[in-house]
Design a protein around this motif. Structure first.
Motif, PDB file in Angstrom:
ATOM      1  N   PRO A   1      -1.249   3.193 -13.142  1.00  0.00           N
ATOM      2  CA  PRO A   1      -2.203   3.933 -12.309  1.00  0.00           C
ATOM      3  C   PRO A   1      -2.620   3.081 -11.106  1.00  0.00           C
ATOM      4  CG  PRO A   1      -2.810   4.088 -14.625  1.00  0.00           C
ATOM      5  CD  PRO A   1      -1.665   3.105 -14.535  1.00  0.00           C
ATOM      6  N   ASN A   2      -2.476   3.646  -9.918  1.00  0.00           N
ATOM      7  CA  ASN A   2      -2.866   3.005  -8.655  1.00  0.00           C
ATOM      8  C   ASN A   2      -2.073   1.739  -8.325  1.00  0.00           C
ATOM      9  OD1 ASN A   2      -4.887   4.964  -8.312  1.00  0.00           O
ATOM     10  ND2 ASN A   2      -6.254   3.798  -9.629  1.00  0.00           N
ATOM     11  N   ARG A   3      -0.965   1.505  -9.008  1.00  0.00           N
ATOM     12  CA  ARG A   3      -0.207   0.284  -8.714  1.00  0.00           C
ATOM     13  C   ARG A   3       1.261   0.464  -9.088  1.00  0.00           C
ATOM     14  NH1 ARG A   3      -1.627  -5.934 -10.149  1.00  0.00           N
ATOM     15  NH2 ARG A   3       0.359  -6.749  -9.500  1.00  0.00           N
ATOM     16  N   ARG A   4       2.119  -0.093  -8.254  1.00  0.00           N
ATOM     17  CA  ARG A   4       3.558  -0.130  -8.557  1.00  0.00           C
ATOM     18  C   ARG A   4       3.999  -1.577  -8.506  1.00  0.00           C
ATOM     19  NH1 ARG A   4       7.120   4.412  -7.596  1.00  0.00           N
ATOM     20  NH2 ARG A   4       8.600   2.892  -6.828  1.00  0.00           N
ATOM     21  N   THR A   5       4.694  -2.024  -9.518  1.00  0.00           N
ATOM     22  CA  THR A   5       5.239  -3.372  -9.534  1.00  0.00           C
ATOM     23  C   THR A   5       6.711  -3.296  -9.873  1.00  0.00           C
ATOM     24  OG1 THR A   5       4.703  -3.697 -11.864  1.00  0.00           O
ATOM     25  CG2 THR A   5       3.040  -4.412 -10.251  1.00  0.00           C
ATOM     26  N   ALA A   6       7.388  -4.390  -9.636  1.00  0.00           N
ATOM     27  CA  ALA A   6       8.805  -4.470  -9.970  1.00  0.00           C
ATOM     28  C   ALA A   6       9.071  -5.824 -10.598  1.00  0.00           C
ATOM     29  CB  ALA A   6       9.662  -4.298  -8.726  1.00  0.00           C
TER      30      ALA A   6
END
Length: 158
Positions: free
Chosen positions: A8-13
């Motif tokens: 939620p509210n964040r995208r990481t890789a």
């Protein structure tokens, strides 16, 4: 390998950086040791991009097409940590004459121990080198200086 995780509210890789070299995050300039997986921000606006230490990346301002490219301005991004070579390529932008050798190349090299960037004289069809270039120099994503290149060998300490 890139593994995208959405929270939620964040995208990481999670990105695996091969061993044998260190790597710079293209956007932040942060240096990472190779041979490990790192988790980095991956907002929808850009994918994670990493540059191997000992790289030279010539870049220009965005343009609608190559014919509209401003060939008098160039940015060179140098990433320290190892020696490097690169070649800037330029052709007429509007034909297939490059297939017959109508293009120009400018070789470049980075001596990491001396922090010296060498920009050589153009080779190929130097007639395509029709104007001086203003070159902005960046070391590990940090602006260093702007130089003028008139087609003769140039050595710059960064």
């Amino acid at each position: 390998m890139v593994h995208i995780v959405t929270e939620p509210n964040r995208r990481t890789a999670e990105v695996y950086l091969p061993s044998g070299a260190d790597w710079f995050d293209f956007y932040t300039g942060k240096r990472y040791e190779g041979g490990q997986a790192v988790t980095v921000d991956a907002p929808i606006a850009h994918i994670p991009v990493f540059v191997k230490c000992g790289s030279i990346i010539p870049m220009a301002e965005p343009a609608q097409c190559t014919a509209q490219q401003d060939e008098t301005r160039l940015k060179l991004y140098v990433y320290s940590g190892a020696d490097a070579t690169a070649t800037y390529y330029q052709d007429e932008n509007d034909s297939y004459r490059y297939e017959n050798g109508d293009y120009m190349q400018i070789p470049m090299s980075w001596n990491d121990a001396e922090h010296r960037l060498t920009i050589e004289s153009p080779c190929g069809k130097p007639a395509l080198f029709d104007s001086n270039k203003t070159i902005e120099l960046y070391l590990n994503n940090e602006y260093q200086k702007t130089v003028s290149y008139c087609g003769e060998q140039l050595e710059i300490l960064l």
